[in-house]
Design an enzyme around this catalytic site. Structure first.
Site, PDB file in Angstrom:
ATOM      1  N   ASP A  13      -5.421  43.771   1.701  1.00 18.75           N
ATOM      2  CA  ASP A  13      -5.838  45.168   1.700  1.00 18.75           C
ATOM      3  C   ASP A  13      -5.697  45.658   0.257  1.00 18.75           C
ATOM      4  OD1 ASP A  13      -6.205  47.888   1.936  1.00 18.75           O
ATOM      5  OD2 ASP A  13      -4.380  48.259   3.091  1.00 18.75           O
ATOM      6  N   LYS A  76      -9.756  51.330  -8.165  1.00 13.62           N
ATOM      7  CA  LYS A  76     -10.668  51.247  -7.024  1.00 13.62           C
ATOM      8  C   LYS A  76     -11.699  52.375  -7.054  1.00 13.62           C
ATOM      9  CE  LYS A  76     -10.424  50.631  -1.982  1.00 13.62           C
ATOM     10  NZ  LYS A  76      -9.475  50.485  -0.853  1.00 13.62           N
ATOM     11  N   GLU A 181     -12.393  48.376   5.975  1.00 14.68           N
ATOM     12  CA  GLU A 181     -10.995  48.684   6.270  1.00 14.68           C
ATOM     13  C   GLU A 181     -10.772  49.195   7.697  1.00 14.68           C
ATOM     14  OE1 GLU A 181     -10.006  51.290   3.064  1.00 14.68           O
ATOM     15  OE2 GLU A 181      -9.960  49.682   1.588  1.00 14.68           O
ATOM     16  N   ASP A 207      -8.939  56.556   9.109  1.00 15.79           N
ATOM     17  CA  ASP A 207      -8.310  55.814   8.011  1.00 15.79           C
ATOM     18  C   ASP A 207      -8.330  56.651   6.738  1.00 15.79           C
ATOM     19  OD1 ASP A 207      -7.386  54.038   6.163  1.00 15.79           O
ATOM     20  OD2 ASP A 207      -8.986  52.558   6.411  1.00 15.79           O
TER      21      ASP A 207
END
Length: 625
Positions: A13, A76, A181, A207
């Site tokens: 992850d 990211k 994800e 999420d």
């Protein structure tokens, strides 16, 4: 991407603020979340550079306040984005490190390393975090690891996904698959629920992580996991909530001291750290205090913030989360009452106000908190990695049907985006649509080498996105269909879009009358790093690792010499023999280690002198042992 891999495969992850790695243990028939060297199961996604070394994870985070300009986080949010992207422009105002435009408008991070300025791609920073996760897994498994499944936000576009694959390649990993994800989290949750899923069960995954927000609606029945719809925002998360708190306290400090710290990276970094802790504290208490000694120009800063104030600062973003939930259900054409489970994933999903708004939206339904929100995504990725690995048994077998996060289509007359595959279409999928040429004889731009005379060709441009104007969307690639016989406009061409289970898109075009055909597999090379760049970055990554090992070896040599000096000083207290010679040797050794002078000495010098000391004091060691 490699489909199958030999040997052990891990699930990673790769988060905005924290990353996590997991592995399927065949002998135990379960997933293990792997702890790092500090015993933590999550590792900060931070990389720092100093004059001496490169730091990754907790070590990088711990020195961020003293070295903010060379401590890189939020990679990211940069990956796969252009420097000219308005989102990047806004973020740059909050980052202490410098970002500039590179070739083809790619974002480049500027740091100082070994006293020299170095320009890095976001892919490089992410590859360093991936390397750290790989090392954590190898230390735990006591064997090399080369295969991995890496997770990305469901709403990552094509260039962001492929940039993540590039980061894996730079880290030396065989990226077997990129998985969304929330889908990975659904696997983690659904594996425990399958025994009770003889009938279809609708699961909603909420999420919210440190930098991205995704929601997905899945149906589980037996061993079939089917994503119905997904929605999200790749630029919304805990970091944004931190930013609001930082802005609030910067203004408060200005009001109290009449000083502005907004241009001071060190002060902002220290304030950001306490704001992050305060945000976490407010998840279980209604008020907290922040204290920063000598925040700016020797002035201490102490203040408090209530949960109510925190919610007020971020309420518009909380409401945006709920609007995204509603949009996902609308896309899936499902009523909220049909959802059986609402599963919370990501550290920011712990925020009480968000849970309250989400529970109200689903009319009081209890929220599922049975899985660890920090570990669920890595857990699901590890299961997927085991399924894709050869020779691994006892893995729960299931079939996963994911969806396209964005619409795919081509540009037609008037710069209109004509959608071929709408967003949230289940993959794999293949669709064909007929199009008419725009002008007579299309583009008479080339001449055949044989007697047919002039031939025509047409250009097919492939886009992804939801905007009506094609040029406002993301251009994935283009190709020409050539050899068309001259004809009046309105000539029919068939354009086919095909997406395989790995999300790889192939677009082909065929003329009905002549059967002339051409196709392109979308690699998005225009956005991605070139092959030679990836090769260079792999070599640089190996160079970084070699330098890290060299630094560690020297540090160990210095520690060993320092420990030996300490031992000999203790020996001198009980032995007067050769005092002068011994004291001289200790003084020389101390000088080798003293202050910044140790930078001038190579590891071999330190190791050789340690051997010399050991030989000199051998008879003393015998006496005191």
């Amino acid at each position: 991407m490699g489909k199958y891999g030999e040997g052990c495969a891990i699930g990673i992850d790769l988060g905005t603020t924290y990353s996590c790695v997991a592995v399927w243990l065949e002998q135990h028939g379960r997933v293990d979340i792997i702890h790092n060297e500090q015993g933590n199961k999550v590792t900060p996604s931070i990389v720092a550079f100093t004059d001496d070394q490169r730091l990754i994870g907790a070590a990088a985070k711990n020195q961020a306040a003293t070295n903010p300009e060379n401590t890189v986080f939020d990679a990211k949010r940069l990956i796969g984005r252009k420097y000219s992207d308005p989102i990047i422009k806004n973020d740059m105002m909050l980052w202490p490190f410098k970002v500039i435009a590179g070739v083809d408008d790619k974002s480049m991070i500027v740091v100082k390393y070994h006293g020299k300025e170095k320009h890095l791609f976001a892919e490089e920073i992410s590859s360093m975090v991936l390397t750290k996760m790989q090392e954590i897994a190898e230390a735990y498994l006591e064997s090399p690891v080369k295969n991995a499944v890496i997770t990305v936000p469901a709403y990552f576009n094509d260039s962001q996904r492929k940039a993540t694959i590039d980061a894996g390649a730079i880290a030396g990993l065989n990226v077997m698959r990129i998985i969304n994800e929330p889908t990975a989290a659904a696997i983690a949750y659904g594996l425990d629920k399958r025994a009770n899923c003889k009938k279809q069960r609708n699961i909603f995954i909420f999420d919210l992580g440190g930098g991205t927000f995704d929601v997905s609606l899945l149906t589980i029945k037996g061993n079939e996991f089917k994503v119905k719809a997904t929605a999200g925002n790749t630029h919304l998360g805990g970091e944004d909530f931190n930013n609001r708190m930082v802005e609030y306290f910067v203004e408060e400090f200005r009001r109290k001291s009449e000083l502005d710290i907004s241009g001071n990276p060190k002060a902002l970094r220290r304030l950001r750290s306490v704001c992050e802790r305060a945000k976490r504290t407010l998840s279980w208490t209604t008020c907290t205090t922040i204290e920063v000694d000598s925040l700016f120009q020797g002035i201490d800063f102490c203040s408090s913030i209530t949960r109510a104030k925190f919610e007020e600062l971020n309420m518009n973003m909380f409401r945006e989360c709920i609007e995204t939930v509603d949009r996902c259900l609308s896309d899936a054409k499902m009523d909220k009452s049909s959802v059986h489970d609402v599963v919370l994933v990501g550290g920011s999903s712990r925020i009480p106000k968000l849970q309250e708004l989400l529970q109200d939206f689903f009319k009081g339904r209890d929220l599922c908190k049975s899985i660890n929100p920090d570990e669920a995504v890595a857990y699901g990725a590890a299961v997927q990695a085991a399924l894709l690995s050869e020779g691994i048994k006892n893995v729960p077998n299931f079939v996963l049907f994911d969806v396209t996060p964005l619409s795919l289509g081509i540009s037609v007359k008037g710069d209109i985006m004509n959608v071929v595959i709408p967003r949230n279409t289940t993959i794999p999928v293949k669709k064909t649509m007929g199009y008419h040429t725009r002008v007579d004889n299309q583009s008479r731009t080339w001449r055949s080498q044989v007697s047919e005379g002039y031939r025509a060709k047409t250009r097919i441009q492939v886009y992804e996105g939801e905007r009506a104007r094609a040029s406002d969307n993301n251009l994935l690639g283009s190709f020409h269909l050539s050899g068309l016989a001259p004809a009046t406009r309105g000539h029919i061409l068939d354009v086919t879009f095909a997406i395989d289970e790995n999300g790889r898109l192939t677009v082909s075009a065929k003329e009905r009358t002549t059967d002339n055909e051409n196709e392109i597999t979308i690699t998005n090379d225009r956005e991605r790093l070139r092959t030679e760049e990836i090769k260079r970055l792999i070599e640089e990554a190996e160079s970084f690792q070699a330098e890290d090992k060299k630094f560690l070896k020297k540090a160990n040599a210095m520690n060993a010499l320092d420990n030996y000096i300490y031992k000999m000083r203790n020996a001198l207290k009980s032995c007067s023999e050769e005092n002068e010679k011994i004291s001289s040797a200790i003084t020389k050794a101390t000088n080798l280690l003293d202050g910044g002078n140790n930078q001038l000495h190579e590891t071999e010098v330190l190791e050789d002198y340690l051997k010399e000391l050991e030989s000199m004091f051998q008879h003393i060691i015998g006496k005191i042992c």
